[in-house]
Design a protein around this motif. Structure first.
Motif, PDB file in Angstrom:
ATOM      1  N   ALA A  14     -77.709  45.306  -8.653  1.00 42.29           N
ATOM      2  CA  ALA A  14     -76.439  45.444  -7.948  1.00 42.29           C
ATOM      3  C   ALA A  14     -76.309  46.828  -7.307  1.00 42.29           C
ATOM      4  N   VAL A  23     -69.714  45.672 -19.145  1.00 37.93           N
ATOM      5  CA  VAL A  23     -70.063  44.393 -19.761  1.00 37.93           C
ATOM      6  C   VAL A  23     -69.226  44.199 -21.013  1.00 37.93           C
ATOM      7  N   TRP A  25     -68.894  44.125 -11.979  1.00 34.17           N
ATOM      8  CA  TRP A  25     -69.767  45.126 -12.599  1.00 34.17           C
ATOM      9  C   TRP A  25     -69.104  46.505 -12.725  1.00 34.17           C
ATOM     10  N   SER A  26     -68.089  46.785 -11.916  1.00 32.43           N
ATOM     11  CA  SER A  26     -67.437  48.094 -12.016  1.00 32.43           C
ATOM     12  C   SER A  26     -66.728  48.257 -13.351  1.00 32.43           C
ATOM     13  N   PRO A  38     -76.328  48.208 -14.056  1.00 37.28           N
ATOM     14  CA  PRO A  38     -76.047  46.867 -13.523  1.00 37.28           C
ATOM     15  C   PRO A  38     -77.173  46.258 -12.691  1.00 37.28           C
TER      16      PRO A  38
END
Length: 179
Positions: free
Chosen positions: A165, A151, A147-148, A162
């Motif tokens: 998360a 997308v 997720w860092s 996100p």
């Protein structure tokens, strides 16, 4: 109330209970979950069974290795019988599982199945009295997305995108927060 209207209201209340429970499970919210089950309810998920308090302790805070979940509900078939009902709801549940650094990190898995719920209506409120989980399929989707990185190669423009998360923005959104 007209019997047909009452049946429609009862069916909708049952569907709302199932949806509220899935929302509570995904957020590991004891309050949302508790509002969907009668205190003396029982469950059997095939891999774990017991009374409501055992279920609640299993789901909240949940297994530390299961970082995120998302339950997508399909159709709910309901058979009403006065103040009791049986309902079958199709579910697809996603789970992000931390396999540990020594095993490669996080993996995404998905399970398809059905909840078989016995509902009871008490003082005008429908809640689950018993649940059995049936499993139809499971798929390991492989290593989880990072997720860092955003997308599909696009970085996120804010911390809340996100999902759960980094905390659940939807809770603040329902309370009136702006993006």
């Amino acid at each position: 109330m007209d019997p047909i209207v009452q049946q429609l209201a009862d069916r909708e209340a049952i569907r709302q209970c199932v949806a509220r429970l899935a929302r509570g499970e995904d957020r590991r919210s004891a309050d949302l979950i508790r509002a969907c089950w009668w205190p003396e309810a029982a469950f059997d998920y095939g891999v774990y069974a017991g009374d409501f308090e055992a279920y609640l302790a299993w789901v909240v805070p949940g297994a530390e290795a299961i970082k995120d979940t998302q339950h997508l509900l399909g159709q709910t078939y309901i058979e009403l019988g006065g103040d009791a009902a049986k309902a079958e709801t199709h579910v697809i549940s996603y789970h992000r599982v931390d396999m540990g650094a020594e095993n490669g990190g996080e993996r995404d898995t998905c399970i398809g199945g059905r909840y078989l719920d016995t509902f009871e209506k008490r003082d005008g409120e429908w809640r689950i009295a018993d649940r059995i989980m049936l499993y139809d399929w499971e798929e390991d989707w492989g290593w989880a997305a990072d997720w860092s990185k955003g997308v599909m190669g696009y970085p996120f423009t804010a911390e809340h995108f996100p999902g759960r998360a980094k905390g659940d923005f939807s809770e603040r959104w329902f309370a009136g927060a702006k993006a």
